[in-house]
Design a protein around this motif. Sequence first.
Motif, mmCIF file in Angstrom:
data_model
loop_
_atom_site.group_PDB
_atom_site.id
_atom_site.type_symbol
_atom_site.label_atom_id
_atom_site.label_comp_id
_atom_site.label_asym_id
_atom_site.label_seq_id
_atom_site.Cartn_x
_atom_site.Cartn_y
_atom_site.Cartn_z
ATOM 1 N N THR A 40 0.877 -1.214 -0.022
ATOM 2 C CA THR A 40 -0.049 0.021 0.048
ATOM 3 C C THR A 40 0.962 1.410 0.126
ATOM 4 O O THR A 40 0.477 2.287 -0.852
ATOM 5 C CB THR A 40 -0.988 -0.010 1.201
ATOM 6 N N GLU A 41 1.931 1.175 0.860
ATOM 7 C CA GLU A 41 2.832 2.513 0.760
ATOM 8 C C GLU A 41 3.390 2.742 -0.463
ATOM 9 O O GLU A 41 3.755 3.704 -0.877
ATOM 10 C CB GLU A 41 3.740 2.133 2.043
ATOM 11 N N GLU A 44 1.273 4.127 -2.897
ATOM 12 C CA GLU A 44 0.951 5.609 -2.691
ATOM 13 C C GLU A 44 2.289 6.388 -3.191
ATOM 14 O O GLU A 44 2.194 7.476 -3.618
ATOM 15 C CB GLU A 44 0.679 5.865 -1.218
ATOM 16 N N LEU A 45 3.456 5.837 -2.673
ATOM 17 C CA LEU A 45 4.760 6.503 -3.352
ATOM 18 C C LEU A 45 4.918 6.439 -4.638
ATOM 19 O O LEU A 45 5.228 7.544 -5.281
ATOM 20 C CB LEU A 45 6.038 5.786 -2.538
#
Length: 132
Positions: A40-41, A44-45
């Motif tokens: 998920t991170e 987003e990145l």
Amino acid sequence: MLKQREETREVDRADIGALLQRLAADGRNWAEAEVTLARTELGELKAQAIRAVAFAMLGFAAGFCFLVVLSQAGIAFLAPLVGNTGVAALIVSAVLLALVGACFMVLRSAIAWRTESIFFRWFARRSSDAGP
């Protein structure tokens, strides 16, 4: 009949086995949750990086268009004053080259280059260049 100690040992072994199984299951769940969080991170990145690159490309294109229009306007303005379009173009080119050089010098003094990097060694100030 079993003695009190032996009964306790059997119960403890059964509880320890169940606890170890529960610990292994919790460990697997934790690892799966960490992988999901990392994905998920990373997503987003990635989205932020794509937006930043798109914005930078748009800014570069706008800046380039501005310089082209500014150059043409400068040539059109200077041509009647110097009597020749070619001379006006040379003057505008020299001014733009000076502007690029000034920007490079400001950039060089504003950024602390890491001298241990192979690429930035060329930009690094040498101790002999620093002067007294």
